[in-house]
Design an enzyme around this catalytic site. Structure first.
Site, PDB file in Angstrom:
ATOM      1  N   GLN A  10      -0.469  -2.375  -4.919  1.00  0.00           N
ATOM      2  CA  GLN A  10       0.642  -1.935  -5.919  1.00  0.00           C
ATOM      3  C   GLN A  10       1.622  -2.949  -6.014  1.00  0.00           C
ATOM      4  O   GLN A  10       2.043  -3.751  -5.127  1.00  0.00           O
ATOM      5  CB  GLN A  10       1.303  -0.708  -5.422  1.00  0.00           C
ATOM      6  CG  GLN A  10       0.473   0.567  -5.787  1.00  0.00           C
ATOM      7  CD  GLN A  10       1.351   1.855  -5.439  1.00  0.00           C
ATOM      8  OE1 GLN A  10       0.854   2.744  -4.571  1.00  0.00           O
ATOM      9  NE2 GLN A  10       2.277   2.109  -6.451  1.00  0.00           N
ATOM     10  N   SER A  89      -2.891  -3.193   1.572  1.00  0.00           N
ATOM     11  CA  SER A  89      -2.535  -1.652   1.485  1.00  0.00           C
ATOM     12  C   SER A  89      -3.670  -1.161   0.562  1.00  0.00           C
ATOM     13  O   SER A  89      -4.884  -0.879   0.949  1.00  0.00           O
ATOM     14  CB  SER A  89      -1.073  -1.539   0.510  1.00  0.00           C
ATOM     15  OG  SER A  89      -0.739  -0.274   0.641  1.00  0.00           O
ATOM     16  N   LEU A  90      -3.411  -0.668  -0.649  1.00  0.00           N
ATOM     17  CA  LEU A  90      -4.289   0.111  -1.576  1.00  0.00           C
ATOM     18  C   LEU A  90      -5.569  -0.715  -1.528  1.00  0.00           C
ATOM     19  O   LEU A  90      -6.834  -0.332  -1.715  1.00  0.00           O
ATOM     20  CB  LEU A  90      -3.780   0.261  -3.054  1.00  0.00           C
ATOM     21  CG  LEU A  90      -4.857   0.565  -4.018  1.00  0.00           C
ATOM     22  CD1 LEU A  90      -5.056   2.024  -4.118  1.00  0.00           C
ATOM     23  CD2 LEU A  90      -4.273   0.092  -5.369  1.00  0.00           C
ATOM     24  N   ARG A 114      -4.370   9.946  -3.088  1.00  0.00           N
ATOM     25  CA  ARG A 114      -3.346   9.347  -2.394  1.00  0.00           C
ATOM     26  C   ARG A 114      -1.934   8.957  -2.887  1.00  0.00           C
ATOM     27  O   ARG A 114      -0.982   9.239  -2.386  1.00  0.00           O
ATOM     28  CB  ARG A 114      -4.062   7.807  -1.949  1.00  0.00           C
ATOM     29  CG  ARG A 114      -3.212   6.981  -0.984  1.00  0.00           C
ATOM     30  CD  ARG A 114      -3.903   5.800  -0.545  1.00  0.00           C
ATOM     31  NE  ARG A 114      -3.459   4.840   0.313  1.00  0.00           N
ATOM     32  CZ  ARG A 114      -2.712   3.751   0.266  1.00  0.00           C
ATOM     33  NH1 ARG A 114      -2.477   3.519  -0.993  1.00  0.00           N
ATOM     34  NH2 ARG A 114      -2.238   2.923   1.068  1.00  0.00           N
ATOM     35  N   HIS A 198       3.689   3.280   4.181  1.00  0.00           N
ATOM     36  CA  HIS A 198       3.637   2.754   5.621  1.00  0.00           C
ATOM     37  C   HIS A 198       4.984   2.872   6.403  1.00  0.00           C
ATOM     38  O   HIS A 198       4.802   1.926   7.376  1.00  0.00           O
ATOM     39  CB  HIS A 198       3.189   1.268   5.444  1.00  0.00           C
ATOM     40  CG  HIS A 198       2.110   0.924   4.449  1.00  0.00           C
ATOM     41  ND1 HIS A 198       0.840   1.260   4.630  1.00  0.00           N
ATOM     42  CD2 HIS A 198       2.107   0.210   3.196  1.00  0.00           C
ATOM     43  CE1 HIS A 198       0.130   0.880   3.653  1.00  0.00           C
ATOM     44  NE2 HIS A 198       0.850   0.223   2.716  1.00  0.00           N
ATOM     45  N   GLN A 247      -3.545   3.983   8.220  1.00  0.00           N
ATOM     46  CA  GLN A 247      -2.864   2.689   7.430  1.00  0.00           C
ATOM     47  C   GLN A 247      -1.777   3.366   6.388  1.00  0.00           C
ATOM     48  O   GLN A 247      -0.381   2.698   6.126  1.00  0.00           O
ATOM     49  CB  GLN A 247      -4.149   2.241   6.493  1.00  0.00           C
ATOM     50  CG  GLN A 247      -3.664   1.190   5.489  1.00  0.00           C
ATOM     51  CD  GLN A 247      -3.903   1.513   4.198  1.00  0.00           C
ATOM     52  OE1 GLN A 247      -3.629   2.340   3.578  1.00  0.00           O
ATOM     53  NE2 GLN A 247      -4.544   0.258   3.625  1.00  0.00           N
TER      54      GLN A 247
END
Length: 309
Positions: A10, A89-90, A114, A198, A247
């Site tokens: 993102q 991340s994503l 998510r 996170h 994660q």
């Protein structure tokens, strides 16, 4: 020379992303994603508005589709496979789709969920994220441990040496920002994100995501995928599910991931998707590596030439 393919997270989204590619495969992938999701992702990416694209439940499937579109274009070149894949991340989900561990349609709906779970976990105005520049990782960790006020304050993204993003409740971030310069930080900047990704504030959301993961087919990846948690690879489906759960509420260790690739002899790092965020971070982590963004035809051609050289 060996290369790794890296998928952004993102913050890399933009209306019109990947318009620098003329190949029909890009548009076809966005249309396929629209069909899987049941709403017009292709039009949102092409026309906006940006406010809708920036909603996390829209951003995440849009970025996953963009990453896979460029990956498919790359595969069509008939080049040697990368030594490894990773995603920020994503982007870890995109890497797993590229490696054949997750189905494209399943992953699109999973990251849409998510995003919904992340936004629902922490109401608007309760949490956020701040980038801290100029402090060592250990100094930031100690700094966060010192906080004794209400809420959570935790390192969330170890992005590069001297650049860590911290997540938490608003009072905790305000304390961080007020104290930071005195502790030697060169800059502390609040990011335009309402979700403290996170961090422990997303533990409940992670557990709900894990429930959905249990119903999805997860296979051993055909290519090594380095996970955000520790830069390690995983083959067992249940271990992959657990890594994706953890994660969400534990930090992204991007610096360690790129260092692991360097240790494995990877000399070329390609950002597969829109934007150049990872290229910038990678150059700060491994200064001697060749790093290209594949967001347009020019960068894509440079990467192809580097692999063929």
């Amino acid at each position: 020379m060996t290369y790794a393919m890296l998928f952004p997270g993102q913050g890399s989204q933009a209306v019109g992303m990947l318009s620098g590619h003329s190949d029909a495969l890009i548009g076809q992938t966005f249309e396929e994603a629209s069909t899987a999701l049941g709403w017009d992702l292709a039009a949102l990416v092409r026309e906006g508005p940006a406010e809708s694209l920036n909603q996390t439940a829209r951003t995440q499937p849009a970025l996953l589709a963009a990453g896979i579109a460029v990956w498919r274009l790359w595969q069509a070149q008939g080049l040697p496979a990368p030594a490894a894949l990773a995603g920020h991340s994503l982007g870890e989900y995109t890497a797993l789709v590229a490696a054949g561990s997750l189905d494209f349609a399943d992953a699109l709906k999973l990251v849409e969920l998510r995003g919904q779970l992340m936004q629902a976990a922490v109401p608007e105005g309760v949490g956020g994220m701040s980038a801290v520049v100029g402090l060592e990782d250990e100094a930031i960790e100690a700094f966060c441990r010192e906080y004794s006020g209400p809420g959570v304050l935790e390192p969330a993204n170890y992005n590069a040496p001297g650049q860590v993003v911290v997540a938490g409740n608003i009072p905790a971030l305000e304390w961080l920002e007020a104290q930071g310069k005195a502790r030697g930080a060169r800059m502390i900047k609040r990011l335009p994100m309402s979700v403290p990704s996170h961090s422990a504030l997303l533990r409940e959301a992670a557990d709900k995501l894990f429930e959905r993961l249990g119903s999805l087919s997860v296979r051993a990846p055909a290519l090594p995928v380095l996970h955000n948690l520790d830069g390690a690879t995983r083959q067992e489906p249940e271990a992959i599910r657990l890594a994706l759960r953890d994660q969400l509420y534990r930090p992204v260790r991007w610096t360690a991931t790129i260092k692991k690739l360097e240790e494995q002899g990877v000399t070329q790092l390609f950002e597969c998707g829109p934007g150049k965020v990872l290229v910038g971070l990678n150059k700060r982590i491994v200064k001697d590596a060749l790093s290209f963004a594949l967001e347009d035809a020019e960068g894509f051609a440079k990467a192809v030439a580097a692999v063929k050289a």
